[in-house]
Design a protein around this motif. Structure first.
Motif, PDB file in Angstrom:
ATOM      1  N   LYS A  64       0.830  -1.216   0.000  1.00  0.00           N
ATOM      2  CA  LYS A  64       0.000   0.000   0.000  1.00  0.00           C
ATOM      3  C   LYS A  64       0.864   1.266   0.000  1.00  0.00           C
ATOM      4  N   ASN A  65       2.009   1.213   0.679  1.00  0.00           N
ATOM      5  CA  ASN A  65       2.868   2.387   0.822  1.00  0.00           C
ATOM      6  C   ASN A  65       4.127   2.316  -0.039  1.00  0.00           C
ATOM      7  N   ALA A  66       4.092   1.467  -1.065  1.00  0.00           N
ATOM      8  CA  ALA A  66       5.265   1.279  -1.923  1.00  0.00           C
ATOM      9  C   ALA A  66       5.519   2.505  -2.802  1.00  0.00           C
ATOM     10  N   ASP A  67       6.778   2.854  -2.891  1.00  0.00           N
ATOM     11  CA  ASP A  67       7.260   3.872  -3.827  1.00  0.00           C
ATOM     12  C   ASP A  67       8.170   3.104  -4.790  1.00  0.00           C
ATOM     13  N   VAL A  68       7.554   2.596  -5.859  1.00  0.00           N
ATOM     14  CA  VAL A  68       8.274   1.725  -6.788  1.00  0.00           C
ATOM     15  C   VAL A  68       9.173   2.564  -7.687  1.00  0.00           C
ATOM     16  N   ARG A  69      10.450   2.207  -7.705  1.00  0.00           N
ATOM     17  CA  ARG A  69      11.442   2.935  -8.495  1.00  0.00           C
ATOM     18  C   ARG A  69      11.947   2.070  -9.632  1.00  0.00           C
ATOM     19  N   GLU A  70      12.241   2.708 -10.735  1.00  0.00           N
ATOM     20  CA  GLU A  70      12.837   2.012 -11.876  1.00  0.00           C
ATOM     21  C   GLU A  70      14.229   1.520 -11.479  1.00  0.00           C
ATOM     22  N   GLU A  71      14.582   0.358 -11.957  1.00  0.00           N
ATOM     23  CA  GLU A  71      15.928  -0.140 -11.715  1.00  0.00           C
ATOM     24  C   GLU A  71      16.885   0.594 -12.649  1.00  0.00           C
ATOM     25  N   VAL A  72      17.921   1.153 -12.070  1.00  0.00           N
ATOM     26  CA  VAL A  72      18.910   1.941 -12.807  1.00  0.00           C
ATOM     27  C   VAL A  72      20.140   1.079 -13.036  1.00  0.00           C
ATOM     28  N   VAL A 121      25.872   6.022  -6.977  1.00  0.00           N
ATOM     29  CA  VAL A 121      25.211   5.042  -6.116  1.00  0.00           C
ATOM     30  C   VAL A 121      23.704   5.273  -6.137  1.00  0.00           C
ATOM     31  N   HIS A 122      22.961   4.183  -6.341  1.00  0.00           N
ATOM     32  CA  HIS A 122      21.502   4.235  -6.356  1.00  0.00           C
ATOM     33  C   HIS A 122      20.962   2.900  -5.849  1.00  0.00           C
ATOM     34  N   LEU A 123      19.655   2.794  -5.759  1.00  0.00           N
ATOM     35  CA  LEU A 123      19.011   1.553  -5.353  1.00  0.00           C
ATOM     36  C   LEU A 123      19.472   0.433  -6.284  1.00  0.00           C
ATOM     37  N   GLY A 124      20.019  -0.631  -5.719  1.00  0.00           N
ATOM     38  CA  GLY A 124      20.509  -1.760  -6.509  1.00  0.00           C
ATOM     39  C   GLY A 124      22.013  -1.750  -6.738  1.00  0.00           C
ATOM     40  N   SER A 125      22.687  -0.661  -6.415  1.00  0.00           N
ATOM     41  CA  SER A 125      24.140  -0.586  -6.604  1.00  0.00           C
ATOM     42  C   SER A 125      24.872  -1.516  -5.639  1.00  0.00           C
ATOM     43  N   VAL A 126      25.995  -2.052  -6.117  1.00  0.00           N
ATOM     44  CA  VAL A 126      26.917  -2.799  -5.267  1.00  0.00           C
ATOM     45  C   VAL A 126      28.129  -1.877  -5.112  1.00  0.00           C
ATOM     46  N   VAL A 127      28.356  -1.426  -3.880  1.00  0.00           N
ATOM     47  CA  VAL A 127      29.347  -0.388  -3.621  1.00  0.00           C
ATOM     48  C   VAL A 127      30.460  -0.923  -2.718  1.00  0.00           C
ATOM     49  N   THR A 128      31.698  -0.730  -3.148  1.00  0.00           N
ATOM     50  CA  THR A 128      32.844  -1.085  -2.310  1.00  0.00           C
ATOM     51  C   THR A 128      33.404   0.202  -1.735  1.00  0.00           C
ATOM     52  N   VAL A 129      33.566   0.211  -0.407  1.00  0.00           N
ATOM     53  CA  VAL A 129      34.048   1.402   0.291  1.00  0.00           C
ATOM     54  C   VAL A 129      35.256   1.045   1.144  1.00  0.00           C
ATOM     55  N   PHE A 130      36.055   2.072   1.430  1.00  0.00           N
ATOM     56  CA  PHE A 130      37.205   1.898   2.315  1.00  0.00           C
ATOM     57  C   PHE A 130      36.994   2.773   3.539  1.00  0.00           C
ATOM     58  N   ILE A 142      23.012  -1.858  -2.059  1.00  0.00           N
ATOM     59  CA  ILE A 142      22.024  -0.884  -1.598  1.00  0.00           C
ATOM     60  C   ILE A 142      20.639  -1.392  -2.006  1.00  0.00           C
ATOM     61  N   THR A 143      19.778  -1.657  -1.016  1.00  0.00           N
ATOM     62  CA  THR A 143      18.468  -2.252  -1.267  1.00  0.00           C
ATOM     63  C   THR A 143      17.358  -1.412  -0.643  1.00  0.00           C
ATOM     64  N   SER A 144      16.136  -1.845  -0.892  1.00  0.00           N
ATOM     65  CA  SER A 144      14.996  -1.246  -0.204  1.00  0.00           C
ATOM     66  C   SER A 144      14.930  -1.836   1.201  1.00  0.00           C
ATOM     67  N   VAL A 145      14.135  -1.226   2.067  1.00  0.00           N
ATOM     68  CA  VAL A 145      14.018  -1.733   3.433  1.00  0.00           C
ATOM     69  C   VAL A 145      13.432  -3.136   3.471  1.00  0.00           C
ATOM     70  N   THR A 146      12.714  -3.522   2.440  1.00  0.00           N
ATOM     71  CA  THR A 146      12.094  -4.845   2.422  1.00  0.00           C
ATOM     72  C   THR A 146      13.072  -5.948   2.032  1.00  0.00           C
ATOM     73  N   LEU A 188      24.116   7.270  -1.089  1.00  0.00           N
ATOM     74  CA  LEU A 188      23.177   7.545  -2.170  1.00  0.00           C
ATOM     75  C   LEU A 188      23.580   8.759  -3.008  1.00  0.00           C
ATOM     76  N   LYS A 189      23.603   8.571  -4.319  1.00  0.00           N
ATOM     77  CA  LYS A 189      23.897   9.597  -5.325  1.00  0.00           C
ATOM     78  C   LYS A 189      25.352  10.057  -5.344  1.00  0.00           C
ATOM     79  N   LYS A 190      26.230   9.341  -4.648  1.00  0.00           N
ATOM     80  CA  LYS A 190      27.652   9.692  -4.652  1.00  0.00           C
ATOM     81  C   LYS A 190      28.369   8.903  -5.735  1.00  0.00           C
ATOM     82  N   LYS A 191      29.613   9.324  -6.048  1.00  0.00           N
ATOM     83  CA  LYS A 191      30.392   8.718  -7.135  1.00  0.00           C
ATOM     84  C   LYS A 191      31.702   8.135  -6.613  1.00  0.00           C
ATOM     85  N   VAL A 192      32.341   7.321  -7.460  1.00  0.00           N
ATOM     86  CA  VAL A 192      33.636   6.735  -7.119  1.00  0.00           C
ATOM     87  C   VAL A 192      34.611   7.858  -6.784  1.00  0.00           C
ATOM     88  N   GLY A 193      35.354   7.668  -5.707  1.00  0.00           N
ATOM     89  CA  GLY A 193      36.323   8.660  -5.261  1.00  0.00           C
ATOM     90  C   GLY A 193      35.769   9.600  -4.203  1.00  0.00           C
TER      91      GLY A 193
END
Length: 156
Positions: free
Chosen positions: A71-79, A85-94, A106-110, A130-135
């Protein structure tokens, strides 16, 4: 007003399938088990009846939870863009403080699974990335008021 729950179309469809199963398959099975247990007589000492009723409570709770999420879903297109970085990204950080590298999905809360490093876009780390870039270096605000810095090594 209810808070929107960000999720992918796939996650939304998976929730609908799970709801359909719980309502159309599992619920009738449990009702049948309750009826069978009732037929055995005295309910005050009937462990089978108690177990079936507990399973029914659990199932109804799951149904309510999934209905709320749908009922409260905010469905986003897969990018598929890996430049940020966005929903579905696999991010490696140091983590410079801990001198260690970590990879998060990076996933949804579900879809959160801490043991598999699947973190929510709403978690402190997910929100910071979220929305950040490499480096980029990001500051993660912890619930206890402290913070730490992560450097984004790669995004896929």
């Amino acid at each position: 007003m209810a808070e929107l729950i960000v999720m992918t179309k796939k996650n939304f469809d998976d929730l609908k399938k799970e709801l359909d199963y719980l309502v159309k398959v599992k619920r009738p099975e449990i009702i049948e088990r309750i009826a069978e247990a009732r037929s055995h007589g005295d309910l005050s000492e009937n462990a089978e009846y108690d177990a079936a009723r507990e399973e029914q409570r659990s199932n109804e709770g799951k149904i309510a939870e999934i209905e709320y999420k749908i009922k409260n879903a905010d469905v986003r297109e897969e990018v598929t863009d890996t430049s940020y970085v966005h929903l579905g990204s696999v991010v490696t950080v140091f983590d410079e403080d801990m001198d260690e590298t970590q990879t998060y999905t990076i996933t949804s809360v579900t879809e959160v699974d801490v043991m598999a490093n699947k973190i929510s876009v709403e978690s402190p780390v997910g929100a910071a990335l979220l929305k950040k870039k490499v480096g980029n270096r990001v500051t993660v605000k912890c619930p206890d008021g402290s913070d730490y810095t992560l450097k984004i090594i790669s995004i896929r």
